[in-house]
Enzyme design. Structure first.
Site, short mmCIF file in Angstrom:
data_model
loop_
_atom_site.label_atom_id
_atom_site.label_comp_id
_atom_site.label_asym_id
_atom_site.label_seq_id
_atom_site.Cartn_x
_atom_site.Cartn_y
_atom_site.Cartn_z
N HIS A 195 0.82 -1.21 0.00
CA HIS A 195 0.00 0.00 0.00
C HIS A 195 0.85 1.26 0.00
O HIS A 195 0.53 2.25 -0.64
CB HIS A 195 -0.91 0.01 1.24
N CYS A 497 6.68 -5.99 -19.99
CA CYS A 497 5.51 -5.49 -19.25
C CYS A 497 5.67 -5.63 -17.74
O CYS A 497 4.73 -5.43 -16.99
CB CYS A 497 4.23 -6.18 -19.72
#
Ligand code: PEP
Ligand code: MG
Length: 569
Positions: A195, A497
């Site tokens: 987070h 990616c």
């Protein structure tokens, strides 16, 4: 130690770089968490109900405080604060506390015991659930402090600009940050997907995570030079030099904000910049940036809370939302990469000893081909319903391909549905066998997150191993080179990616190795584009050679920085 370098004057610590930017300010540490009570004390039977009420009052206060901060915040910060407030209101958690107070435990210990139970459950689930353990500890500590009438743990009151240091930042702390005061974040623990990292990216505040326990050597009040693109924290830096670096970094940030695509090197070599997305909302956000399309749509992220497999029609609706955001551009959809750190209830095998090496990604479809077929049908339906054709390519790629046989099988299923087939190159075997795998495919995309994890035999979620799970590791770059060489030979487009594509300096190396497209979080693309615009292809090739020949990740980065200076502001 691998994360500390020292000369006579300066100490430099290294962590995982999350958000670029250089800042020079006093270190402050987050306010300590409350000491946790031990078991033992007993409350009289007559007082037990009141003890529970004491908990409820404290928990309600904590929840209200978080909600009102959530109302004042915006975007992901607001969502995080409201989600944390929701955890404090969670009926299951409160019920577990009640059980403990009814058994005679004091309120603070009742909270600890109840939360420990949930932490074990989340840790056992692993992956993304395990990362949420920080949220649980956070609500536990805030509630205990409130029960005891102590200061709320978390952000200190500060004057002027500071760099915030913490073992790990709770989502609620990060979300409430005033970035004009807290100009950079540095944590001992955490990972690039924690987070702290997600919100630091949203707030665009320089951030380094996973520095390790050496971080505790830095005392509050010490001046520190933090470089969020290098992942370094320097003590004892020359003040004038540090201030100059900060000014240059801020000027560069302004330049990046003004950058416009499409991306190319200074001598006009084009590199496609694409966005990584996990749902329609992220695709809409990406469409507002300079992204030329989508390079990785992580479909499994749409189904993390689904308990049963969505029908073809339901899946097609979800995929349509992403395709619609880029109606005229390339979109690369990845088939389900369930398993390991992304548990999808209807596709994940329970109780594997070693899930990262287990039945995940394309391997799930070996025993359940129908699951893959229905997903491909849904992707084909979504593309056809939107009238997407040759000019608006919809590419599909499989995760975790390890053999030519797997690639052939996947490509066959795609061909039956008129879909363009590719594979992730994220298992080292696939890079080593690129000459046998590529002939079956129309494109490949290198997943540097897993390629690094498997090449270095280091868990990508482990903060202690962040120095190994660094895509600058020359071993990883050599596997990328093998893939690119084969791509050139067979004229197969090679993209990247993984997180490596978000690092502007590494993007130059990848371009030098022959990568044609880079796909990353859409917020990271402008910095990559601005850096590429400053170098010519020949310099990228030289940078790639230097990195391939370096003896380790830090040396590779330093060697390339010598060749490619920061873009001039
Ligand atoms: C990767 O492994 O680099 C990748 C892009 O896939 P994920 O991070 O979803 O595993
Ligand atoms: Mg992967």
């Amino acid at each position: 130690m691998d994360n500390v370098t020292q000369d006579t004057k300066n100490t430099v610590l290294h962590g995982t770089a999350v958000v670029p930017g250089i800042r020079y300010a006093k270190a402050v540490w987050i306010k300590p968490r409350p000491k946790l009570p031990q078991a033992g004390a007993q409350v009289d039977e007559a007082q037990r109900e009141a003890e529970y009420e004491r908990f409820v009052a404290a928990a309600d206060t904590v929840a209200e405080r978080l909600s009102s901060r959530g109302e004042r915040a915006v975007g992901a910060a607001s969502e995080v604060l409201n989600a944390t407030a929701g955890l404090v209101r969670d009926r299951g958690w409160r019920k577990a506390v009640k059980k403990n107070t009814t058994a005679g435990h004091p309120a603070d210990y009742a909270v600890v015991a109840a939360t420990t139970k949930f932490i074990s459950m989340f840790e056992a689930a692993g992956g993304i659930m395990a990362e949420r353990v920080t949220d649980l500890r956070d609500i536990r500590d805030r509630t205990i402090a409130e029960i005891r009438g102590e200061d709320e743990p978390g952000l200190p009151e500060v004057e002027g600009e500071v760099v915030l240091f913490a073992d790990d930042l709770s989502p609620a702390d990060t979300a409430a940050l005033d970035t004009t005061q807290f100009t950079a974040l540095v944590t001992e623990l955490g990972g690039p997907t924690s987070h702290t990292a997600i919100i630091a990216r949203q707030l665009n505040v320089p951030c380094i995570v996973a520095v390790g326990s050496d971080l505790n050597k830095i005392a509050a009040g010490e001046m520190v030079l933090v470089d969020g693109s290098e992942g370094s924290i320097e003590i004892g830096a020359d003040a004038e030099d540090a201030k100059r670096q900060v000014a240059e970094s801020k000027a560069l940030a302004e330049k990046v904000a003004l950058w416009r695509g499409p991306a190319q090197t200074s001598d006009g070599h084009r590199v496609q910049l694409l966005a990584n997305v996990q749902d329609g909302k992220a695709a809409v956000t990406a469409a507002e940036t300079e992204a030329e399309g989508i390079g990785l749509f992580r479909t499994e992220m749409c189904f993390l809370s689904a308990t049963s497999e969505p029908s073809v029609e339901e899946q097609a609706k979800v995929y349509t939302k992403v395709l619609e955001a880029f109606p005229d551009s390339k979109v690369v959809v990845r088939s389900l990469d369930a398993g390991s750190d992304k548990p999808v209830a209807f596709a994940t095998l329970a109780d594997e000893m070693n899930p990262a090496l287990g039945v995940r990604g394309l391997r799930i479809a070996r025993a359940n081909e129908g699951l893959l077929i229905r997903q491909l049908d849904a992707i084909a339906k979504a593309a056809a319903d939107l009238g997407r054709g040759e000019d608006t390519p919809t590419w599909v790629m499989a995760p975790m391909v390890a053999t030519a046989r797997e690639a052939k099988w996947f490509a066959g299923l795609c061909a039956e549905r008129g879909l363009t087939a590719g594979a992730m190159i994220e298992v080292p075997a696939a890079a080593l066998m690129a000459d046998k795998i590529m002939p079956h495919l129309d494109f490949v995309s290198i997943g540097t997150n897993d390629l690094t994890q498997y090449a270095m035999a280091a868990d990508r979620m482990s903060p202690q191993l962040a120095y190994l799970t660094d895509p600058w590791q020359p071993a990883v770059l050599r596997l990328i080179k093998m893939t690119c060489d084969e791509g050139k030979r067979t004229d197969t487009p090679v993209g990247v990616c993984g997180e490596a594509a978000a690092d502007p300096l590494l993007a130059c190396v990848l371009t030098g190795l022959g990568v044609n497209s880079l796909s990353a979080a859409s917020t990271a693309l402008a910095a990559v584009g601005a850096q590429l615009a400053e170098v010519d292809l020949e310099t990228c090739v030289r940078a790639a050679e230097a990195a391939l020949n370096a003896e380790g990740a830090i040396a590779a980065r330093e060697a390339v920085r010598e060749i490619i200076p920061l873009p001039q502001a």
